[in-house]
Design a protein around this motif. Structure first.
Motif, PDB file in Angstrom:
ATOM      1  N   TYR A 218      35.350  24.617  43.179  1.00 19.18           N
ATOM      2  CA  TYR A 218      35.533  25.577  44.271  1.00 19.18           C
ATOM      3  C   TYR A 218      34.440  25.421  45.328  1.00 19.18           C
ATOM      4  CZ  TYR A 218      38.627  27.626  40.761  1.00 19.18           C
ATOM      5  OH  TYR A 218      39.606  27.817  39.829  1.00 19.18           O
ATOM      6  N   VAL A 248      37.819  33.193  49.302  1.00 13.16           N
ATOM      7  CA  VAL A 248      38.663  33.096  48.106  1.00 13.16           C
ATOM      8  C   VAL A 248      38.017  32.165  47.084  1.00 13.16           C
ATOM      9  CG1 VAL A 248      40.889  32.314  47.240  1.00 13.16           C
ATOM     10  CG2 VAL A 248      40.774  33.630  49.365  1.00 13.16           C
ATOM     11  N   LEU A 252      36.591  32.894  43.257  1.00 12.06           N
ATOM     12  CA  LEU A 252      37.015  32.159  42.063  1.00 12.06           C
ATOM     13  C   LEU A 252      35.813  31.550  41.345  1.00 12.06           C
ATOM     14  CD1 LEU A 252      40.184  30.402  43.528  1.00 12.06           C
ATOM     15  CD2 LEU A 252      40.148  32.247  41.840  1.00 12.06           C
ATOM     16  N   GLY A 257      38.160  36.608  40.419  1.00 13.01           N
ATOM     17  CA  GLY A 257      39.609  36.589  40.582  1.00 13.01           C
ATOM     18  C   GLY A 257      40.033  36.566  42.039  1.00 13.01           C
ATOM     19  N   ARG A 258      41.215  37.082  42.292  1.00 11.53           N
ATOM     20  CA  ARG A 258      41.792  37.036  43.630  1.00 11.53           C
ATOM     21  C   ARG A 258      41.044  37.957  44.585  1.00 11.53           C
ATOM     22  NH1 ARG A 258      48.100  37.928  43.328  1.00 11.53           N
ATOM     23  NH2 ARG A 258      47.778  37.594  45.568  1.00 11.53           N
ATOM     24  N   VAL A 259      40.986  37.546  45.843  1.00  8.09           N
ATOM     25  CA  VAL A 259      40.379  38.340  46.908  1.00  8.09           C
ATOM     26  C   VAL A 259      41.498  38.982  47.717  1.00  8.09           C
ATOM     27  CG1 VAL A 259      38.958  38.264  48.993  1.00  8.09           C
ATOM     28  CG2 VAL A 259      38.355  36.855  47.006  1.00  8.09           C
ATOM     29  N   ALA A 260      41.402  40.272  47.964  1.00  8.75           N
ATOM     30  CA  ALA A 260      42.424  40.967  48.751  1.00  8.75           C
ATOM     31  C   ALA A 260      42.455  40.415  50.170  1.00  8.75           C
ATOM     32  CB  ALA A 260      42.145  42.465  48.759  1.00  8.75           C
ATOM     33  N   VAL A 261      43.673  40.292  50.733  1.00  5.89           N
ATOM     34  CA  VAL A 261      43.834  39.632  52.034  1.00  5.89           C
ATOM     35  C   VAL A 261      43.217  40.452  53.159  1.00  5.89           C
ATOM     36  CG1 VAL A 261      45.484  38.760  53.722  1.00  5.89           C
ATOM     37  CG2 VAL A 261      45.899  38.415  51.282  1.00  5.89           C
TER      38      VAL A 261
END
Length: 679
Positions: A218, A248, A252, A257-261
């Protein structure tokens, strides 16, 4: 909440360039938690401070002859004082230069729908243009990685595919030619602009390629994206996409985890505006942020389907969600919306998700991947060309009121989508905004536009009921700017096309115009057989079934409450300019005298009557606009269609004469397009 506060504060700070009242938006921060409120205020102050401390290095040199030395890349000269845009013909190749010329401010838009160089450069943080006259010194760049990479990228490819892959990979669109127009008409122009689509594809490609490196892949991908940004240049939409991708990837790497848009989008806006507040004026940045915002707001609320239907529904939903907030911008700037855009994206974007990483592999492997790249590129080009012939929604430029009413109509629908409003009330509020937009068009306007087509004439008369009359069109090379102006004004057909006489600066563009706009009637003077311009015009009219009316002194026409009374020619003239169609257009008591290039000898034969506006004959030449004409017709406004020319138009004698008779003088070379209301 904190990312949203930072993004909103930075946005308000950037908007202060338009109006100092932008700070009033900070009052909305009273409704958010205190910590976020103060961070939003801090973001606002940082951006405003950046703007206040920014100095224009060229302010004292504007209008002067200068000698500048620096490195030229992509049309911009990077000097120790700052960056300037270089205007020179033919276009200069990248290299190290010493240039001499005049330093000017960027030019604004000269026609409706015309290129606004001032806003474009302002969005890039560039405040000056060097009109280069002399290349004092040139040496090639000691090492230009971009050119060597481009050579490897294009090796073994046909020119159309090479141009497409260079645009998709390096952002170089200058060689696309008509391909760009096809992508635009297919609703795929966004695919040629380096932005989130390309960064998303590249990010996924790099992460998969570096799978063996575990979580470190990443961070390595972030470095590769930054190298890519350095290679192609800091385009605003690309900067936004790289910032969001980096967030993002960092999430990771840290195992979050996922990042809010929405928070990521707000933080990207904060960072980008903090670095360059003038990015707010970039069209690509506006489209990029609004498209992502639309997807972030709409996509999570869409229902999910089963199986293959979900794939189709998701693909179409992404396109529609991305367009919901950018639709008025697309129509305002490009004046068309391809109705097959969802289908085009459904068919072509999967192919681009293969072609983009293939292009990057080709940068490393050269001609080894020419075969699959060529096949895939040809397939994409064929699909874009086929889809470009689909139906279009055409629209003119949108007023600030139009933008306001559109977003006022969208806002309650979004509230309904999230359950804050019941759908009947949301639909009622949206319908109210739509009704207000329709009512704002009444009463219909009547107006005259003297368009700027350089050294030539093109006058559009717009009457109630969407009746449009075009008088002349300028030279053939000016046709693109003529078409853009007509599209921007919402013209999709012409009721009358009046060709005053077969001179290149009056009718050169008209055959192309007839090819692209439905024309009801062509009004022409006596035929001049053997004249290539006159023959081409009438040949185009015949091939497209345009009715031709030959007018002369005494001919009268009436339409949409307006009358056209022709004063000349008499029919026996032998000289080209003397054969010019001359007429008075009258609407609701307002009168305009159109004179073509008619000379003073013809002016003496016209029946006198008082008019309000005079279209000055022959671009202000001394051979026209006599004292007799001014005394007989007593105009109040003089319109002169003129551009850079070697003839001395408009003549100083004529200008002095017009001033002596108290006329207001309006010139396209000084003002660009000129609008005159007719009621």
């Amino acid at each position: 909440m904190i990312p949203l506060a930072l993004g909103s504060g930075a946005l308000l700070g950037a908007l202060s360039q338009l109006t100092p009242l932008a700070f009033l938006g900070l009052l909305g921060g009273l409704w958010i938690p205190q910590a976020a409120r103060w961070l939003g205020l801090l973001a606002y102050l940082l951006v405003v401070l950046h703007l206040g401390l920014a100095k224009d290095p060229w302010a004292s040199l504007i209008g002067q002859w200068v000698r500048l030395e620096g490195t030229l890349r992509g049309g911009f000269l990077y000097t120790p004082q700052g960056r300037v845009y270089v205007r020179y013909f033919p276009r200069l190749q990248d290299g190290i230069y010493v240039l001499e010329g005049h330093l000017l401010r960027p030019a604004g838009k000269r026609n409706p729908g015309g290129f606004d160089q001032q806003t474009w450069l302002r969005g890039l943080g560039v405040t000056a243009v060097l009109q280069a006259r002399e290349v004092v010194h040139f040496e090639p760049l000691p090492h230009n990685p971009r050119q060597s990479l481009k050579g490897r990228l294009e090796a073994g490819l046909s020119p159309p595919v090479a141009a497409l892959v260079a645009a998709l990979t390096l952002g170089e669109r200058r060689d696309l030619g008509e391909t760009y127009g096809e992508f635009q008409r297919a609703g795929l122009a966004h695919a040629l602009a380096l932005s989130g689509l390309h960064v998303g594809i590249l990010t996924g490609f790099f992460v998969l390629l570096l799978y063996r490196f575990g979580a470190w892949r990443y961070l390595i991908t972030i470095v590769l994206l930054l190298l890519y940004l350095w290679l192609v240049g800091p385009q605003p939409s690309l900067v936004r996409a790289v910032i969001m991708a980096a967030m993002v990837l960092l999430g990771l790497f840290m195992g979050r985890g996922r990042v809010a848009v929405l928070p990521a989008l707000a933080l990207a806006l904060f960072i980008q505006l903090l670095l360059e507040p003038r990015t707010i004026f970039s069209r690509s940045a506006q489209l990029s942020y609004l498209a992502v915002l639309g997807m972030a707001l709409v996509l999570p609320r869409l229902p999910r389907l089963a199986g293959w239907k979900q794939w189709v529904w998701a693909s179409v939903g992404v396109t529609l969600a991305a367009q919901i907030l950018i639709l008025p911008l697309l129509l305002h700037h490009f004046h068309l919306l391809p109705l097959l855009s969802p289908l085009a994206n459904l068919l072509v974007l999967p192919l681009l998700s293969l072609l983009v990483p293939l292009g990057f592999l080709k940068l490393l492997l050269g001609g080894l991947l020419a075969g699959p790249t060529e096949v895939l590129g040809l397939l994409v080009l064929w699909l874009a060309g086929w889809l470009s012939h689909g139906p279009m929604l055409r629209w003119g430029e949108i007023t600030p009121l139009g933008f306001t009413l559109y977003y006022l109509g969208i806002f309650p629908l979004l509230l309904g989508l999230y359950g804050y409003l019941r759908w009947p009330r949301a639909a009622g509020l949206a319908a109210t905004a739509m009704l207000a937009s329709i009512l704002s068009q009444y009463p219909p306007r009547a107006e005259l536009w003297q368009l700027d087509v350089g050294q030539g004439d093109a006058i559009l008369v717009r009457l109630p009921g969407r009746v449009e009359i075009l008088v002349d069109g300028g030279r053939d090379w000016a046709y693109p700017r003529l078409e853009r102006a007509l599209r921007a004004l919402g013209v999709d057909d012409l009721d009358l096309l009046i060709a005053t006489h077969p001179d290149g600066d009056h009718v050169g563009a008209l055959p192309q115009l007839i090819e692209n706009f439905p024309v009801g009637t062509l009004v022409s003077g006596p035929r001049v057989r053997g004249n290539p311009l006159d023959d081409a015009l009438h040949r185009a009219a015949r091939s497209h079934g345009v009715r031709v009316l030959f007018a002369r002194s005494g001919t009268q026409l009436a339409l949409a409450g307006a009358s056209l009374r022709f004063l000349g020619p008499q029919g026996h003239e032998t000289e080209d300019n003397e054969r010019s169609l001359v007429f008075v257009l009258e609407f609701k008591g307002r009168k305009v005298l159109f004179t073509g290039d008619a000379p003073a000898s013809a002016e003496a034969r016209w029946r006198p009557e008082a008019v309000d506006v005079l279209k000055v004959g022959h671009h202000g030449s001394e051979t026209s606009t006599s004292v007799h004409l001014l005394q007989s017709f007593q105009p109040q406004v003089a319109l002169i269609g003129v551009g850079n020319n070697p003839y001395g138009h408009p003549s100083g004698v004529v200008l002095q004469r017009l001033s002596q008779y108290g006329l207001q003088i309006r010139r396209t070379d000084l003002e660009g397009a000129i609008r005159i209301p007719l009621r």
